[in-house]
Every structure is written in structure tokens, then in C-alpha cells.
Write a protein that holds these residues in place. Structure first.
Motif: not given
Ligand SMILES: Nc1ncnc2c1ncn2[C@@H]1O[C@H](COP(=O)(O)OP(=O)(O)OP(=O)(O)O)[C@@H](O)[C@H]1O
Ligand SMILES: [Mg+2]
Length: 260
Positions: A171, A174, A178, A204
């Protein structure tokens, strides 16, 4: 006007207004006026077919409310309504109601909020185009924003702060990716990244709450980027994931490309 110029325009407007409306009275008249305006804005989006029903409030906050809406086709949407009468702006009534010299400022007042909604819409588009998972923007009118609903039939997706992460490493990675994609492809910085503004779905994480996001040539963009990374590092540290802030900042900034 290009998208970039438009965004810069909104930002400048909002900044100048913030100063003007610092000192602020007459709550009641104020609320009455603006609540009617909100109803009219909701009605417009309703009659344009963006939703048929305002289902239930997902969130009621200081600055606004988010509702789940249902379209005629039975799909869900999220409807974010920016409040036109927060205490921050209350005392502006003094200007509006008494002094003819401030008629113009009074007229401009709701525009500030409209710009926030408009800006969030543009920012959602921009993040999405940069390949960052955010709610898809659907429509905006005055202080009301319609966007993709994140959640299921029964409930909206939980905030990251309220879940136990299955794979905190993944996470974290990710979300850092981003932030990097937003920066290097979208040339934009979220500015309020935290466990409060990430919704967790089975697919997601989805980043929300983008009104304050700024483009890279905004004077605060670098400071906000640093804060975003610090906030993520602080949250993930508690989940046992160490984020090297300097390294991440270098990576994000290094990946920057020159074109807009
Ligand atoms: N697209 C969406 N789908 C589902 N839920 C949403 C969506 N957008 C926002 N929410 C919910 O509404 C809450 C408030 O939204 P958001 O963070 O955008 O507004 P805010 O102005 O920051 O309000 P707050 O101060 O309460 O966080 C979110 O924390 C989330 O739970
Ligand atoms: Mg929020």
C-alpha cells in the motif's frame, strides 16, 4: 485558455479571496441566502440527470457534506456539497448586508466556494489523466460536485485510517507511486495526503479530497509535496513500514519531465 492556465487562474482567485474574507456577522440571513443557492444547484444537477435520488449522507463535515446519489439507471454517484456558510466566512455578512461599497465583494463571495468545487473537479481530471486512481469526476455546478462513488451497495469504502492493512508495504509503495505519477505526469501535488484521504477498496486505494491540490509552478508545491511524503511516512511507520523521505523526494522530483 489551457487547462493549466485555468487551474492557475482558480488558484490565484482563491488566494486573493482568502485574504479579503478574514474578518467576518449576521449568520442567519447569510445561511438562508446560501442554503437556497445550494438547493438550486442540487436541483440543476438533478434535472440534468446526474442523479435521481440523494440516498444518504456519507459524511458531514465542517466544509461540506458528501452524499451517495443514485442515478435513474440505478448507478451510484458521490455528491459533494461544499457548504456556503461555514463559520470561516460568517463575518463577511457585515460587508454584504450593510455597506454598499462591498456589494461587489459580497457578490464574489460564493464564487470562492464555487471555485473550490470547480478546482476539485479539474484536479480529479488531472490526477486521473496522470494514471492516479481517484474518483472519476462526473459534473460540477456551483458548489456541488458529482463524482464516481467509491464503495459498494451497502457502504462507502473505509478510510485508510480505519482499516488494518493486509499488506502495508504494498500500500505504501502504491501510494508513493501515485504521488510520483501525479507529480511527473500530472504536474500536480495533492497537498493533503494522509490516511484520512485515502479510501480502501478491494482493487486499489483511491485518493480523495483534491480541492487543495496545486500545480507544480504554485509557490507552495514543493513544501506541500514534502508534507505529503512526511504524512505518509508517519502513518506507515506505525504500520511497520519505513519510508526514507529524502530518497522518496529525490525519486519523485527526479522523475519530473519538462512538458506539461
Ligand atoms: N467519491 C467518494 N465515494 C465515497 N465516499 C466518498 C467519496 N468522496 C468522499 N467520500 C467520503 O466523504 C468524506 C469527506 O470527503 P472529503 O475528504 O473529500 O471532504 P472534506 O472536505 O475533506 O471533508 P472532511 O473534512 O470531512 O474530510 C471522505 O472521508 C469519505 O469518507
Ligand atoms: Mg478529507
Amino acid at each position: 485558455m489551457s487547462h493549466e492556465q485555468k487551474l492557475r487562474g482558480f488558484e490565484r482567485e482563491i488566494e486573493s479571496w482568502k485574504i479579503r474574507i478574514k474578518d467576518a456577522n449576521d449568520r442567519k440571513t447569510y445561511d438562508e441566502v446560501f442554503d437556497r443557492q445550494t438547493l438550486l444547484a442540487i436541483y440543476k444537477l438533478f434535472s440534468d440527470g446526474f442523479f435521481d435520488i440523494l440516498d444518504f449522507p456519507i459524511s458531514t463535515g465542517k466544509e461540506g457534506n458528501v452524499f451517495r446519489g443514485i442515478t435513474r439507471a440505478g448507478d451510484y454517484v458521490a455528491v459533494k456539497i461544499y457548504r456556503l456558510s461555514t463559520s470561516t466566512f460568517r463575518d463577511l455578512g457585515k460587508y454584504i448586508l450593510g455597506d454598499p461599497r462591498f456589494k461587489k465583494a459580497a457578490k464574489r463571495f460564493p464564487q470562492i466556494i464555487f471555485s473550490w468545487a470547480q478546482k476539485e473537479y479539474s484536479n480529479l481530471e488531472r490526477f486521473s489523466k496522470a494514471g492516479v486512481r481517484v474518483p472519476e469526476p462526473i459534473a460540477v455546478h456551483r458548489n456541488v460536485l458529482v463524482m464516481e462513488y467509491i464503495g459498494n451497495e451497502y457502504m462507502p469504502a473505509p478510510k485508510m485510517k480505519d482499516v488494518i492493512l493486509e499488506d502495508p508495504n504494498a500500500t505504501a509503495e502504491y501510494l508513493l507511486e501515485s504521488v510520483k505519477n501525479a507529480y511527473s505526469r500530472g504536474h500536480i501535488v495533492h497537498g493533503d495526503m494522509s490516511e484520512y484521504n485515502v479510501l480502501m477498496t478491494e482493487d486499489a486505494p483511491v485518493i480523495i479530497d483534491l480541492a487543495q491540490a496545486v500545480v507544480l509552478d504554485h509557490w507552495m508545491s514543493q513544501e506541500l509535496l514534502e508534507r505529503d511524503i512526511t504524512n505518509l511516512a508517519r502513518f506507515f511507520r506505525k504500520a511497520g513500514v519505513m519510508i526514507d523521505e529524502k530518497e522518496q523526494l529525490g525519486r519523485i522530483r527526479g522523475g519530473e519531465t519538462a512538458t506539461s
